[in-house]
Design a protein around this motif. Structure first.
Motif, PDB file in Angstrom:
ATOM      1  N   TRP A 119      11.048   6.635  -6.769  1.00  0.00           N
ATOM      2  CA  TRP A 119      10.102   6.486  -6.341  1.00  0.00           C
ATOM      3  C   TRP A 119       9.158   6.887  -7.636  1.00  0.00           C
ATOM      4  CZ3 TRP A 119       7.827   5.970  -2.393  1.00  0.00           C
ATOM      5  CH2 TRP A 119       8.708   6.624  -1.062  1.00  0.00           C
ATOM      6  N   TYR A 163       7.448   3.107  -8.226  1.00  0.00           N
ATOM      7  CA  TYR A 163       6.667   3.501  -6.961  1.00  0.00           C
ATOM      8  C   TYR A 163       5.465   4.290  -7.743  1.00  0.00           C
ATOM      9  CZ  TYR A 163       9.388   0.837  -3.514  1.00  0.00           C
ATOM     10  OH  TYR A 163      10.246   0.033  -3.486  1.00  0.00           O
ATOM     11  N   LYS A 193       4.106   6.662  -0.876  1.00  0.00           N
ATOM     12  CA  LYS A 193       5.208   6.744   0.027  1.00  0.00           C
ATOM     13  C   LYS A 193       4.782   6.099   0.990  1.00  0.00           C
ATOM     14  CE  LYS A 193       7.830  10.745  -1.604  1.00  0.00           C
ATOM     15  NZ  LYS A 193       8.891  11.936  -1.549  1.00  0.00           N
ATOM     16  N   THR A 194       4.294   6.357   1.624  1.00  0.00           N
ATOM     17  CA  THR A 194       3.046   6.102   2.695  1.00  0.00           C
ATOM     18  C   THR A 194       2.596   4.397   2.646  1.00  0.00           C
ATOM     19  OG1 THR A 194       0.947   6.716   2.487  1.00  0.00           O
ATOM     20  CG2 THR A 194       3.030   8.152   3.713  1.00  0.00           C
ATOM     21  N   ASP A 195       2.704   3.985   1.185  1.00  0.00           N
ATOM     22  CA  ASP A 195       1.841   2.390   1.747  1.00  0.00           C
ATOM     23  C   ASP A 195       3.221   1.723   1.792  1.00  0.00           C
ATOM     24  OD1 ASP A 195       0.782   0.409   0.891  1.00  0.00           O
ATOM     25  OD2 ASP A 195       0.132   0.822  -1.043  1.00  0.00           O
ATOM     26  N   ARG A 196       3.364   1.199   3.319  1.00  0.00           N
ATOM     27  CA  ARG A 196       4.489  -0.176   3.102  1.00  0.00           C
ATOM     28  C   ARG A 196       4.332  -1.077   2.850  1.00  0.00           C
ATOM     29  NH1 ARG A 196       8.867   2.609   6.054  1.00  0.00           N
ATOM     30  NH2 ARG A 196       8.312   4.319   6.693  1.00  0.00           N
ATOM     31  N   ALA A 197       2.745  -1.285   3.130  1.00  0.00           N
ATOM     32  CA  ALA A 197       2.945  -3.044   2.685  1.00  0.00           C
ATOM     33  C   ALA A 197       2.567  -2.861   1.424  1.00  0.00           C
ATOM     34  CB  ALA A 197       1.206  -3.221   3.182  1.00  0.00           C
ATOM     35  N   MET A 220       4.837  -1.187  -0.941  1.00  0.00           N
ATOM     36  CA  MET A 220       6.013  -1.680  -1.287  1.00  0.00           C
ATOM     37  C   MET A 220       6.703  -3.142  -0.605  1.00  0.00           C
ATOM     38  SD  MET A 220       7.360   2.224  -0.145  1.00  0.00           S
ATOM     39  CE  MET A 220       6.953   3.824  -0.423  1.00  0.00           C
ATOM     40  N   HIS A 221       6.334  -3.018   0.334  1.00  0.00           N
ATOM     41  CA  HIS A 221       6.604  -4.275   0.882  1.00  0.00           C
ATOM     42  C   HIS A 221       6.842  -5.807  -0.614  1.00  0.00           C
ATOM     43  CE1 HIS A 221       8.576  -8.061   3.128  1.00  0.00           C
ATOM     44  NE2 HIS A 221       6.939  -8.801   2.900  1.00  0.00           N
ATOM     45  N   HIS A 251       8.015  -5.071  -3.386  1.00  0.00           N
ATOM     46  CA  HIS A 251       9.461  -5.765  -3.492  1.00  0.00           C
ATOM     47  C   HIS A 251       9.687  -7.314  -3.298  1.00  0.00           C
ATOM     48  CE1 HIS A 251      13.800  -5.288  -2.432  1.00  0.00           C
ATOM     49  NE2 HIS A 251      13.641  -7.016  -0.869  1.00  0.00           N
TER      50      HIS A 251
END
Length: 235
Positions: free
Chosen positions: A109, A112, A119-123, A125-126, A129
């Motif tokens: 965290w 990020y 935390k809700t930004d999965r795209a 984070m992807h 990564h």
């Protein structure tokens, strides 16, 4: 070898260790092959049980690095294909416990947060990564393999070799990022590097000049105080 190190020598060693951090953004500045070879030569002095020296290093630059990155990213961005790739060995525990899970969550965290990823930004984070598979734009990518006949003790030796590379790199003004993220794609990497079946992927590593203006490179992870992990038994 047996002389007492000078205060300057002591300070240089301490500084190399203390300034080693996992950088996640690099400049395109090339690293001369002679420098890479010198770093590996010094790192090869790392200890290993009965001098077995279990490490094998694969250095990727230029088109070879870009080709590997492109292949992995294509899979990383394809959910169906990604589901067919699994790690060959367990790097992390199957069941987490404190304080380890707490430290893991905090560094995630913290990173990020610097990058402005909620935390809700999965795209987001992807995508972040996926930067692993580009070696964070470092000009040099290293892949490390070990013969499958070697056992747990040799993996301990391997860790000391990896640390030696990272410390030696600091002596040349370079930074690194050790990357277990690559292990999920061991089959693809074995194909790209034409690895013999007897060799197993350990991890990857980015090597280059860190980008001083990248916000992610300001991340400073915390370390437990000596008193938290040490017992002195005297009587």
């Amino acid at each position: 070898m047996f002389e007492t190190p000078s205060p300057q020598d002591q300070a240089a060693v301490d500084k190399a260790i203390e300034t080693r951090r996992s950088m996640r953004a690099f400049l395109p500045t090339p690293v001369p092959r002679a420098t890479i070879e010198e770093i590996l030569r010094v790192a090869a002095r790392a200890p290993s049980g009965t001098n077995t020296q279990p490490w094998q290093v694969h250095v990727l630059t230029g088109a070879a690095k870009e080709r590997l990155s492109a292949r992995i990213l294509a899979v990383h961005n394809d959910p169906a294909e990604l589901s067919t790739h699994n790690q060959e060995y367990a790097y992390y525990p199957n069941e987490w416990a404190s304080p380890y899970i707490d430290r893991r969550r905090k560094v995630g965290w913290d990173l990020y947060g610097l990058l402005g990823l909620a935390k809700t930004d999965r795209a987001g984070m992807h995508a972040q990564h996926g930067r692993n598979y580009q070696f964070f734009d470092a000009p040099v990518g290293l892949m490390f393999t070990i013969d499958r006949v070697m056992q747990q003790g040799s993996w301990l030796d391997y860790g000391m070799f990896l640390q030696s590379i990272m410390i030696a790199a600091r002596g040349h003004g370079l930074h690194t990022c050790p990357q277990a993220a690559f292990t999920q794609f061991h089959r693809l990497i074995a194909e790209e590097l034409s690895l013999p079946p007897a060799q197993m992927l350990v991890c990857g590593m980015a090597l280059g000049y860190a980008d001083p203006d990248a916000i992610e490179n300001t991340l400073q992870t915390e370390r437990a105080a000596v008193a938290e992990f040490t017992r002195f038994l005297e009587d």
